[in-house]
Design a protein around this motif. Structure first.
Motif, PDB file in Angstrom:
ATOM      1  N   HIS A  34      -2.529   2.745  -2.647  1.00 55.31           N
ATOM      2  CA  HIS A  34      -3.209   1.712  -3.601  1.00 55.31           C
ATOM      3  C   HIS A  34      -2.936   0.278  -3.289  1.00 55.31           C
ATOM      4  N   SER A  35      -1.792  -0.103  -2.469  1.00 53.74           N
ATOM      5  CA  SER A  35      -1.503  -1.490  -2.035  1.00 53.74           C
ATOM      6  C   SER A  35      -2.533  -1.595  -0.962  1.00 53.74           C
ATOM      7  N   CYS A  36      -2.782  -0.868  -0.092  1.00 58.59           N
ATOM      8  CA  CYS A  36      -3.799  -0.997   0.868  1.00 58.59           C
ATOM      9  C   CYS A  36      -5.087  -1.203   0.359  1.00 58.59           C
ATOM     10  N   VAL A  37      -5.521  -0.474  -0.557  1.00 62.76           N
ATOM     11  CA  VAL A  37      -6.795  -0.498  -1.278  1.00 62.76           C
ATOM     12  C   VAL A  37      -6.906  -1.909  -1.740  1.00 62.76           C
ATOM     13  N   HIS A  38      -5.993  -2.435  -2.606  1.00 63.24           N
ATOM     14  CA  HIS A  38      -6.356  -3.937  -3.163  1.00 63.24           C
ATOM     15  C   HIS A  38      -5.992  -4.820  -2.111  1.00 63.24           C
TER      16      HIS A  38
END
Length: 346
Positions: free
Chosen positions: A64-68
């Motif tokens: 999720h951190s990579c996505v945002h």
């Protein structure tokens, strides 16, 4: 929630901050290790590396951190297409958003026992990224990138539409499973993409979950929060309710805001150890509170004393957190995205 929420409430990113935030994100979205994996092993063959499981979103400590981080980069590319970092962002996206890599990401979602993978936090951030790529200013290349991601986007939209009707209760927490935060980001996607069915479902769900909230008991912050349970529910309702209805609802939720009460919502959380991954969440709490207070203020009457209190709280929280976006990877891999939310909105 319209294409722009600024209206004097969200100041927007200046180019110097945008480049700084992009440099931080470019430093981690392709950094595979360290990595925290939320992964169900269905058999010994499922013991795989992050890059093998997630050909696009393998960096930034977790999916999720990579996505945002990608969302942050897309926002900055849209705002400043000629900046010093724009070429690096385009190169990253051109390498990432290919049919083969998207198929790899989709294949992970379609494995057995992945129904709750990244629900709802990662789903919502992904949809915000998909919408950002199609916004005015991204041009034909943004549309092409979004089209490449379309199979994964359809999968996640479908999962959200399946999940919300059976989610009887909201999840009121300061962590990833907070449902109000996810609804707010997903609503931005639904409205920008013209998905009226999803927008209506989000509105119905938010009303069912939070429509009767009143006189909120504010037991925060806790030691691992990066979201405010109370303020995220208010930001969610600000996104779905007509303005007059929201104003009446918010006055019932937090009747003391005009007087700066409850005091704990106006005081930035203290971060005692930024190398501790959960204590470092509190910098994110300060940033997300800044975003929430601005989203709330955008729906209040400009002359309401609560509006001035909300905007002052946003400034106080942002000023406290902005100096701490880098320096330790426990915060560095995600905080800049929340800084963008705080200054530029969804």
């Amino acid at each position: 929630m319209t294409e722009s929420l600024h209206a004097g409430i969200f100041p927007g990113l200046d180019e110097s901050h945008a480049v700084r935030f992009a440099e931080i994100a470019l430093g981690h979205v392709t950094r595979e290790y360290p990595n925290v994996i939320t992964h169900t092993l269905n058999g010994p063959a499922d013991a795989r590396t992050p890059r093998d499981m997630h050909p696009i979103f393998f960096g930034s400590l977790d999916w999720h951190s990579c996505v945002h981080g990608h969302w942050l980069l897309a926002r900055i590319l849209r705002l400043y297409p000629d900046s010093a970092v724009a070429g690096r962002i385009r190169a990253l996206f051109a390498d990432s958003y290919t049919p083969e890599k998207v198929a790899g990401e989709l294949a992970y979602f379609q494995r057995p026992n992945t129904g709750t993978f990244e629900r709802p936090y990662g789903w919502a951030w992904y949809l915000l990224l998909a919408a950002e790529l199609r916004r005015t200013g991204m041009g034909a290349v943004g549309v092409a990138w979004a089209a490449a991601l379309a199979p994964l986007t359809a999968e996640i939209v479908g999962r959200l539409k399946d999940y919300l009707p059976k989610a009887t209760y909201p999840v009121r927490t300061g962590l990833h499973i907070n449902t109000a935060f996810a609804l707010t980001l997903a609503m931005a996607y639904a409205r920008r993409r013209g998905d009226e069915g999803l927008a209506d479902l989000i509105t119905h769900t938010a009303r069912a979950w939070h429509g009767d909230d009143a006189d909120a008991q504010v037991w925060e912050p806790s030691g691992t929060d990066f979201l405010s349970p109370v303020l995220t529910s208010a930001a969610c309702m600000a996104a779905v309710l007509p303005r007059d209805e929201f104003r009446a609802w918010f006055a019932r939720l937090l009747p003391g805001v005009a007087a700066g009460m409850p005091e704990t919502l106006f005081i930035p959380a203290t971060v005692s150890d930024r190398s501790d991954g959960t204590i470092a969440h509190l910098d994110g709490l300060n940033l997300s509170r800044a975003w929430c207070w601005r989203a709330i203020a955008a729906q209040l009457d400009p002359d309401d004393p609560a509006t001035a209190q909300a905007l002052a709280a946003a400034e106080t929280h942002l000023a406290d957190a902005l100096p701490h976006l880098g320096g330790d990877y426990m915060g560095e891999h995600w905080l800049a995205s929340f800084a963008v939310l705080a200054v530029d909105g969804v």
